[in-house]
Motif scaffolding. Structure first.
Motif, PDB file in Angstrom:
ATOM      1  N   LEU A  85       0.837  -1.159  -0.151  1.00 13.94           N
ATOM      2  CA  LEU A  85      -0.048   0.012  -0.161  1.00 13.94           C
ATOM      3  C   LEU A  85       1.031   1.131  -0.014  1.00 13.94           C
ATOM      4  CD1 LEU A  85      -2.420  -1.030   2.597  1.00 13.94           C
ATOM      5  CD2 LEU A  85      -3.168  -0.688   0.222  1.00 13.94           C
ATOM      6  N   MET A  86       0.397   2.444  -0.783  1.00  7.70           N
ATOM      7  CA  MET A  86       0.973   3.837  -0.927  1.00  7.70           C
ATOM      8  C   MET A  86       0.111   4.754  -1.081  1.00  7.70           C
ATOM      9  SD  MET A  86       3.319   6.056  -0.913  1.00  7.70           S
ATOM     10  CE  MET A  86       4.905   5.299  -0.468  1.00  7.70           C
ATOM     11  N   PRO A  87      -0.228   5.581  -0.168  1.00  5.98           N
ATOM     12  CA  PRO A  87      -1.272   6.531  -0.255  1.00  5.98           C
ATOM     13  C   PRO A  87      -1.099   7.553  -1.405  1.00  5.98           C
ATOM     14  CG  PRO A  87       0.171   6.864   1.767  1.00  5.98           C
ATOM     15  CD  PRO A  87       0.693   5.747   1.200  1.00  5.98           C
ATOM     16  N   LEU A  88       0.109   7.730  -1.962  1.00  6.69           N
ATOM     17  CA  LEU A  88       0.593   8.734  -2.886  1.00  6.69           C
ATOM     18  C   LEU A  88      -0.028   8.360  -4.211  1.00  6.69           C
ATOM     19  CD1 LEU A  88       1.935  11.515  -2.857  1.00  6.69           C
ATOM     20  CD2 LEU A  88       4.172  10.277  -3.418  1.00  6.69           C
ATOM     21  N   PRO A  89      -0.765   9.111  -4.781  1.00 11.18           N
ATOM     22  CA  PRO A  89      -1.240   8.696  -6.292  1.00 11.18           C
ATOM     23  C   PRO A  89      -0.134   9.280  -7.290  1.00 11.18           C
ATOM     24  CG  PRO A  89      -1.999  11.098  -5.587  1.00 11.18           C
ATOM     25  CD  PRO A  89      -1.264  10.356  -4.546  1.00 11.18           C
ATOM     26  N   THR A  90      -0.456   8.778  -8.428  1.00 10.54           N
ATOM     27  CA  THR A  90       0.383   8.779  -9.639  1.00 10.54           C
ATOM     28  C   THR A  90       0.490  10.051  -9.955  1.00 10.54           C
ATOM     29  OG1 THR A  90      -0.872   8.156 -11.373  1.00 10.54           O
ATOM     30  CG2 THR A  90       0.277   6.531 -10.163  1.00 10.54           C
ATOM     31  N   GLU A  91       1.534  10.470 -11.131  1.00 10.55           N
ATOM     32  CA  GLU A  91       1.619  11.746 -11.719  1.00 10.55           C
ATOM     33  C   GLU A  91       0.769  11.165 -13.089  1.00 10.55           C
ATOM     34  OE1 GLU A  91       5.272  13.284 -11.986  1.00 10.55           O
ATOM     35  OE2 GLU A  91       5.609  13.402  -9.649  1.00 10.55           O
ATOM     36  N   LYS A  92      -0.040  12.249 -13.960  1.00 13.40           N
ATOM     37  CA  LYS A  92      -0.576  11.726 -15.062  1.00 13.40           C
ATOM     38  C   LYS A  92       0.396  12.445 -15.993  1.00 13.40           C
ATOM     39  CE  LYS A  92      -4.151  10.293 -13.028  1.00 13.40           C
ATOM     40  NZ  LYS A  92      -3.972   9.180 -12.133  1.00 13.40           N
ATOM     41  N   ARG A  93       0.838  11.339 -16.757  1.00 10.23           N
ATOM     42  CA  ARG A  93       1.881  12.045 -17.842  1.00 10.23           C
ATOM     43  C   ARG A  93       1.450  11.425 -19.193  1.00 10.23           C
ATOM     44  NH1 ARG A  93       5.378  10.075 -13.937  1.00 10.23           N
ATOM     45  NH2 ARG A  93       5.728   8.313 -15.125  1.00 10.23           N
ATOM     46  N   ASN A  94       0.116  10.399 -19.228  1.00 20.80           N
ATOM     47  CA  ASN A  94      -0.002   9.809 -20.228  1.00 20.80           C
ATOM     48  C   ASN A  94       0.976   8.680 -21.011  1.00 20.80           C
ATOM     49  OD1 ASN A  94      -2.721  10.753 -20.507  1.00 20.80           O
ATOM     50  ND2 ASN A  94      -1.962  12.785 -21.277  1.00 20.80           N
ATOM     51  N   GLU A  95       1.703   8.119 -20.203  1.00 18.61           N
ATOM     52  CA  GLU A  95       2.625   7.239 -20.577  1.00 18.61           C
ATOM     53  C   GLU A  95       2.150   5.673 -20.400  1.00 18.61           C
ATOM     54  OE1 GLU A  95       6.573  10.007 -19.740  1.00 18.61           O
ATOM     55  OE2 GLU A  95       6.157   8.227 -18.782  1.00 18.61           O
TER      56      GLU A  95
END
Length: 177
Positions: free
Chosen positions: A131-141
């Motif tokens: 588990l990791m509470p930090l969401p992803t960055e959206k780079r469309n990759e």
């Protein structure tokens, strides 16, 4: 008077267990039968699941994962190669609910997930490293339907994946109980 139905009816075509599959294929040396290492934890509402594999390769960007799981699952299993990153969650509660709603059998994430309580309430199998509470960055990759290496084991689009409480196995063809 008619006879009562059995309390636990046996399905017509039961999904084979990972242990039974390993017993049958333990001598396989041609690479068509593989076992993932025991590093994945259960997070979804379904402990056992199986289906044809769809793959996504991405790194700390879940754009491709979200797009796939918001579409028709048709009983398939999404295998996400997140390069084993423990820094961002590739699936959260909303995406897990979408996967269940859209008919995905399961998701295996070589990376992290978040929203543990929401994932547990979703009627879909979900396995991930942590588990990791930090969401992803959206780079469309991200790349779809490419061969991925998950914890040192090759998984290809079109393979079949079987997961239960004992582990996860992958086969180049469908296996029956």
């Amino acid at each position: 008077m008619s006879a009562a139905a059995p309390a636990n009816p046996v399905p017509a075509n039961p999904v084979p267990t990972s242990c039974d599959l390993c017993d049958r294929h333990k001598a396989s040396t041609d690479g068509t039968f593989r076992v993932l290492p025991p590093v994945f934890r259960e997070f979804g509402g379904r402990a056992a699941f199986a289906g044809r594999v769809v793959t996504v390769k991405c790194f700390e960007d879940n754009t491709s994962v979200k797009a796939l799981l918001e579409g028709p699952g048709e009983g398939r299993v999404l295998v996400v190669d997140g390069a084993g990153s423990l820094r961002r969650a590739l699936i959260g509660g909303n995406i897990g609910a979408a996967a269940a709603r859209n008919g995905w059998a399961g998701v295996v994430v070589n990376g992290c997930v978040r929203d543990a309580a929401e994932l547990a309430a979703s009627a879909v199998g979900i396995r991930a490293l942590a588990l990791m509470p930090l969401p992803t960055e959206k780079r469309n990759e991200g790349q779809r339907d490419v061969a991925v290496q998950v914890q040192g084991v090759w998984v290809r689009a079109g393979d079949w994946l079987y997961a239960d409480e004992d582990g996860i196995v992958v086969s180049a063809r469908a296996l029956h109980g």
